[in-house]
Design a protein around this motif. Structure first.
Motif, PDB file in Angstrom:
ATOM      1  N   VAL A 128     -39.113  61.922 -30.050  1.00 55.02           N
ATOM      2  CA  VAL A 128     -38.227  61.879 -29.024  1.00 55.02           C
ATOM      3  C   VAL A 128     -36.534  61.730 -29.623  1.00 55.02           C
ATOM      4  CG1 VAL A 128     -39.530  61.784 -27.072  1.00 55.02           C
ATOM      5  CG2 VAL A 128     -38.489  59.798 -28.224  1.00 55.02           C
ATOM      6  N   ALA A 129     -36.551  61.727 -31.140  1.00 54.58           N
ATOM      7  CA  ALA A 129     -35.028  61.358 -31.374  1.00 54.58           C
ATOM      8  C   ALA A 129     -33.887  62.179 -30.939  1.00 54.58           C
ATOM      9  CB  ALA A 129     -35.011  61.548 -33.000  1.00 54.58           C
ATOM     10  N   ASP A 130     -34.111  63.301 -30.449  1.00 55.88           N
ATOM     11  CA  ASP A 130     -33.203  64.160 -29.998  1.00 55.88           C
ATOM     12  C   ASP A 130     -32.723  63.598 -28.356  1.00 55.88           C
ATOM     13  OD1 ASP A 130     -35.376  65.123 -29.228  1.00 55.88           O
ATOM     14  OD2 ASP A 130     -34.703  67.098 -28.542  1.00 55.88           O
ATOM     15  N   ARG A 131     -33.571  62.810 -27.940  1.00 50.83           N
ATOM     16  CA  ARG A 131     -33.368  62.590 -26.372  1.00 50.83           C
ATOM     17  C   ARG A 131     -32.936  61.004 -26.376  1.00 50.83           C
ATOM     18  NH1 ARG A 131     -37.934  64.978 -22.576  1.00 50.83           N
ATOM     19  NH2 ARG A 131     -36.446  64.445 -21.263  1.00 50.83           N
ATOM     20  N   VAL A 132     -32.884  60.481 -27.489  1.00 54.37           N
ATOM     21  CA  VAL A 132     -32.292  58.990 -27.531  1.00 54.37           C
ATOM     22  C   VAL A 132     -31.003  58.870 -28.509  1.00 54.37           C
ATOM     23  CG1 VAL A 132     -32.806  56.594 -28.056  1.00 54.37           C
ATOM     24  CG2 VAL A 132     -34.753  58.348 -27.243  1.00 54.37           C
ATOM     25  N   LYS A 133     -29.861  58.445 -27.716  1.00 45.53           N
ATOM     26  CA  LYS A 133     -28.628  58.234 -28.406  1.00 45.53           C
ATOM     27  C   LYS A 133     -28.316  56.821 -28.605  1.00 45.53           C
ATOM     28  CE  LYS A 133     -23.374  58.793 -27.829  1.00 45.53           C
ATOM     29  NZ  LYS A 133     -22.596  59.127 -26.743  1.00 45.53           N
ATOM     30  N   THR A 134     -28.181  56.551 -30.107  1.00 48.36           N
ATOM     31  CA  THR A 134     -28.119  55.260 -30.339  1.00 48.36           C
ATOM     32  C   THR A 134     -26.468  55.023 -31.086  1.00 48.36           C
ATOM     33  OG1 THR A 134     -28.887  55.529 -32.848  1.00 48.36           O
ATOM     34  CG2 THR A 134     -30.408  54.786 -30.966  1.00 48.36           C
ATOM     35  N   GLU A 135     -25.988  53.725 -30.547  1.00 51.41           N
ATOM     36  CA  GLU A 135     -24.698  53.268 -31.511  1.00 51.41           C
ATOM     37  C   GLU A 135     -24.900  51.923 -31.775  1.00 51.41           C
ATOM     38  OE1 GLU A 135     -21.159  54.746 -28.869  1.00 51.41           O
ATOM     39  OE2 GLU A 135     -22.707  55.071 -27.290  1.00 51.41           O
ATOM     40  N   GLY A 136     -23.860  51.621 -32.701  1.00 53.56           N
ATOM     41  CA  GLY A 136     -23.863  50.020 -33.232  1.00 53.56           C
ATOM     42  C   GLY A 136     -24.751  49.969 -34.377  1.00 53.56           C
ATOM     43  N   ASP A 137     -25.371  48.831 -34.505  1.00 55.98           N
ATOM     44  CA  ASP A 137     -26.234  48.355 -35.841  1.00 55.98           C
ATOM     45  C   ASP A 137     -27.538  49.354 -35.791  1.00 55.98           C
ATOM     46  OD1 ASP A 137     -28.179  47.330 -37.553  1.00 55.98           O
ATOM     47  OD2 ASP A 137     -27.507  45.260 -36.872  1.00 55.98           O
ATOM     48  N   GLN A 138     -27.499  50.275 -36.567  1.00 54.17           N
ATOM     49  CA  GLN A 138     -28.591  51.303 -36.941  1.00 54.17           C
ATOM     50  C   GLN A 138     -30.021  50.686 -37.055  1.00 54.17           C
ATOM     51  OE1 GLN A 138     -28.661  54.609 -35.719  1.00 54.17           O
ATOM     52  NE2 GLN A 138     -26.900  53.812 -34.783  1.00 54.17           N
ATOM     53  N   ASP A 139     -29.958  49.579 -38.053  1.00 55.44           N
ATOM     54  CA  ASP A 139     -31.214  48.653 -38.202  1.00 55.44           C
ATOM     55  C   ASP A 139     -31.601  47.856 -37.207  1.00 55.44           C
ATOM     56  OD1 ASP A 139     -31.050  49.677 -40.967  1.00 55.44           O
ATOM     57  OD2 ASP A 139     -30.052  47.754 -41.493  1.00 55.44           O
ATOM     58  N   LEU A 140     -30.833  47.657 -36.254  1.00 55.71           N
ATOM     59  CA  LEU A 140     -31.423  46.886 -35.052  1.00 55.71           C
ATOM     60  C   LEU A 140     -31.689  47.884 -33.996  1.00 55.71           C
ATOM     61  CD1 LEU A 140     -31.740  44.571 -33.180  1.00 55.71           C
ATOM     62  CD2 LEU A 140     -29.148  44.902 -32.620  1.00 55.71           C
ATOM     63  N   THR A 141     -31.295  49.254 -33.815  1.00 54.45           N
ATOM     64  CA  THR A 141     -31.814  50.159 -32.997  1.00 54.45           C
ATOM     65  C   THR A 141     -33.144  50.689 -33.426  1.00 54.45           C
ATOM     66  OG1 THR A 141     -30.251  51.873 -34.058  1.00 54.45           O
ATOM     67  CG2 THR A 141     -29.509  50.782 -32.201  1.00 54.45           C
ATOM     68  N   THR A 142     -33.111  50.944 -34.679  1.00 51.15           N
ATOM     69  CA  THR A 142     -34.639  51.299 -35.411  1.00 51.15           C
ATOM     70  C   THR A 142     -35.640  50.159 -35.099  1.00 51.15           C
ATOM     71  OG1 THR A 142     -33.260  52.640 -36.956  1.00 51.15           O
ATOM     72  CG2 THR A 142     -35.776  52.111 -37.395  1.00 51.15           C
ATOM     73  N   ALA A 143     -35.400  49.114 -35.440  1.00 48.41           N
ATOM     74  CA  ALA A 143     -36.202  47.942 -34.950  1.00 48.41           C
ATOM     75  C   ALA A 143     -36.771  47.760 -33.438  1.00 48.41           C
ATOM     76  CB  ALA A 143     -35.730  46.463 -35.598  1.00 48.41           C
ATOM     77  N   ILE A 144     -35.875  48.043 -32.610  1.00 48.94           N
ATOM     78  CA  ILE A 144     -36.011  48.052 -31.137  1.00 48.94           C
ATOM     79  C   ILE A 144     -37.096  49.227 -30.985  1.00 48.94           C
ATOM     80  CG2 ILE A 144     -35.154  48.573 -29.046  1.00 48.94           C
ATOM     81  CD1 ILE A 144     -32.631  46.884 -30.012  1.00 48.94           C
ATOM     82  N   LEU A 145     -36.599  50.445 -31.351  1.00 45.47           N
ATOM     83  CA  LEU A 145     -37.558  51.457 -31.034  1.00 45.47           C
ATOM     84  C   LEU A 145     -38.821  51.407 -31.657  1.00 45.47           C
ATOM     85  CD1 LEU A 145     -34.769  54.434 -31.389  1.00 45.47           C
ATOM     86  CD2 LEU A 145     -35.953  53.538 -29.176  1.00 45.47           C
ATOM     87  N   ARG A 146     -38.834  50.876 -32.671  1.00 48.44           N
ATOM     88  CA  ARG A 146     -40.296  50.650 -33.501  1.00 48.44           C
ATOM     89  C   ARG A 146     -41.185  49.659 -32.694  1.00 48.44           C
ATOM     90  NH1 ARG A 146     -38.337  49.474 -38.297  1.00 48.44           N
ATOM     91  NH2 ARG A 146     -38.581  47.138 -37.940  1.00 48.44           N
ATOM     92  N   ASN A 147     -40.461  48.879 -32.146  1.00 44.28           N
ATOM     93  CA  ASN A 147     -41.124  47.819 -31.276  1.00 44.28           C
ATOM     94  C   ASN A 147     -41.161  48.155 -29.706  1.00 44.28           C
ATOM     95  OD1 ASN A 147     -42.181  45.561 -33.258  1.00 44.28           O
ATOM     96  ND2 ASN A 147     -40.147  46.247 -33.787  1.00 44.28           N
ATOM     97  N   PHE A 148     -40.920  49.246 -29.471  1.00 43.03           N
ATOM     98  CA  PHE A 148     -40.569  49.600 -27.745  1.00 43.03           C
ATOM     99  C   PHE A 148     -42.056  49.514 -26.860  1.00 43.03           C
ATOM    100  CE2 PHE A 148     -38.383  51.930 -24.322  1.00 43.03           C
ATOM    101  CZ  PHE A 148     -37.287  50.794 -24.337  1.00 43.03           C
ATOM    102  N   THR A 149     -42.904  50.031 -27.575  1.00 49.44           N
ATOM    103  CA  THR A 149     -44.336  50.058 -26.830  1.00 49.44           C
ATOM    104  C   THR A 149     -44.836  48.745 -26.349  1.00 49.44           C
ATOM    105  OG1 THR A 149     -44.777  51.965 -27.935  1.00 49.44           O
ATOM    106  CG2 THR A 149     -46.553  50.997 -26.719  1.00 49.44           C
ATOM    107  N   VAL A 150     -44.978  48.520 -24.963  1.00 51.27           N
ATOM    108  CA  VAL A 150     -45.133  47.191 -24.437  1.00 51.27           C
ATOM    109  C   VAL A 150     -46.568  47.479 -24.015  1.00 51.27           C
ATOM    110  CG1 VAL A 150     -42.752  46.551 -24.091  1.00 51.27           C
ATOM    111  CG2 VAL A 150     -43.846  47.839 -22.345  1.00 51.27           C
ATOM    112  N   THR A 151     -47.222  48.456 -23.610  1.00 54.06           N
ATOM    113  CA  THR A 151     -48.722  48.633 -23.080  1.00 54.06           C
ATOM    114  C   THR A 151     -49.511  48.434 -24.248  1.00 54.06           C
ATOM    115  OG1 THR A 151     -48.469  50.889 -23.192  1.00 54.06           O
ATOM    116  CG2 THR A 151     -47.723  49.765 -20.970  1.00 54.06           C
ATOM    117  N   GLN A 152     -50.827  48.104 -23.829  1.00 55.56           N
ATOM    118  CA  GLN A 152     -51.816  48.084 -24.883  1.00 55.56           C
ATOM    119  C   GLN A 152     -52.733  49.072 -24.936  1.00 55.56           C
ATOM    120  OE1 GLN A 152     -54.024  44.147 -25.624  1.00 55.56           O
ATOM    121  NE2 GLN A 152     -52.605  43.368 -24.250  1.00 55.56           N
TER     122      GLN A 152
END
Length: 274
Positions: free
Chosen positions: A250-274
Motif C-alpha cells: 500500500v506504499a502508493d496510498r501512504v504519504k510520508t514526510e520527515g524522518d524516513q527511517d522513523l516512518t519506515t520503522a513505524i510502518l514496519r511495526n504498525f500491526t497491533v492485532t495478533q
C-alpha cells in the motif's frame, strides 16, 4: 434495556456489524464460503466460525474439545492456537449449518445484552484465561467483529460500513495503540512528535508526543515541526493496523514526510492485532 450507558455504544456497534455479516452471508453459494479473506490463513467460513466462537465465549459457553492439525502454518503462537480452535472445529460445516448456528448465537447474545445489568468495571474472563473488565471485553469484541465484517466485505467484493458504529470503536482502539507503536516499537526520538493525518469515512488528525523519558502520549493538538508525518486513508490505516496488508503493498496510498527511517520503522511495526 438495563445495559449500562457506558456499554451501550459497544452493544450498538456489535449489533450493526453482526447484522451486516448475516446479510452478507444470506445469498452465498456453498463455494463462496471457501473464498480467501485478508485475514491470514482464513476463508469466509473460517472468519464466520471465528465470529461465532467469539460470541460463544461472550456467552460463557465451554470451549470445544478439539485437537488442531499440525499443518496450519498461519498458527504460530498460543493466542493464534486459542483462536484457531473455534475455527478448525467448524471447517467441514455446510453453509446452512454455519448460518443456522450464527443465527442461534445472535439470538442468545441479544437476550444476554437485554438482560445485562452488570457494572462496566465487573471482572470477566478473557482469551487464554486473562481477566479484564466487562467494558474492555465488550469494546474488544465490538472491534473484532467489525474488523471481521471488513474481512468478509473484502473477500466478497461488498465494501461498506467504513463509517459504522463499529468503525468508530475501531478508531479508538487503534489510536490507543499508537503511543506504544511510535515510542516503544519504532523507537521515535525523545522529545519528538509524529503526526497521523487520516482521511476518508472516518477522519482524524492525531499527534504522538514522545517525552524526555521516551514515553508516548496521544494528543489531538497538531504539532509544529514534527519529526514525521504520515497521511493515509482510513481503510488503509485499518488494514495496516490489523495486519491485512504490508506497507509495501500500500506504499502508493501512504504519504510520508520527515524522518524516513522513523516512518519506515513505524510502518514496519504498525500491526497491533495478533
Amino acid at each position: 434495556m438495563s445495559l449500562h450507558p457506558t456499554l451501550q455504544p459497544y452493544a450498538d456497534a456489535w449489533t450493526h456489524s453482526i447484522e451486516a455479516i448475516s446479510e452478507l452471508l444470506q445469498p452465498l453459494a456453498e463455494a463462496e464460503w471457501n473464498r480467501r479473506t485478508p485475514c491470514p490463513g482464513w476463508s469466509v467460513r473460517d472468519v464466520v466460525s471465528h465470529v461465532i466462537g467469539l460470541d460463544c465465549e461472550m456467552l460463557g459457553d465451554p470451549r470445544p474439545i478439539h485437537t488442531l492439525p499440525r499443518d496450519l502454518f498461519h498458527v504460530t503462537n498460543d493466542h493464534q492456537r486459542y483462536m484457531e480452535m473455534q475455527v478448525d472445529v467448524r471447517r467441514h460445516h455446510t453453509a446452512p449449518e454455519m448460518t443456522s448456528e450464527l443465527e442461534y448465537v445472535v439470538i442468545r447474545r441479544n437476550r444476554q445484552l437485554r438482560n445485562e445489568s452488570r457494572d462496566p468495571g465487573t471482572k470477566v474472563r478473557g482469551p487464554l484465561g486473562a481477566e479484564l473488565t466487562l467494558e474492555e471485553s465488550m469494546r474488544r469484541h465490538a472491534f473484532a467483529v467489525w474488523v471481521h465484517e471488513q474481512d468478509l466485505r473484502t473477500a466478497l467484493g461488498r465494501p461498506g460500513s467504513l463509517d459504522s458504529p463499529g468503525a468508530h470503536v475501531a478508531r479508538d482502539v487503534l489510536l490507543g495503540e499508537l503511543p506504544r507503536v511510535v515510542a516503544e516499537e519504532a523507537q521515535a526520538p525523545r522529545s519528538s512528535a509524529v503526526v497521523f493525518d487520516v482521511h476518508g469515512p472516518v477522519e482524524f488528525l492525531r499527534t504522538i508526543r514522545v517525552d524526555i523519558q521516551g514515553r508516548g502520549t496521544l494528543e489531538t493538538a497538531p504539532a509544529l515541526g514534527p519529526a514525521a508525518t504520515l497521511t493515509l486513508d482510513w481503510e488503509t490505516y485499518v488494514r495496516l493496523a490489523c495486519g491485512r496488508v504490508t506497507p509495501e503493498t500500500v506504499a502508493d496510498r501512504v504519504k510520508t514526510e520527515g524522518d524516513q527511517d522513523l516512518t519506515t520503522a513505524i510502518l514496519r511495526n504498525f500491526t497491533v492485532t495478533q
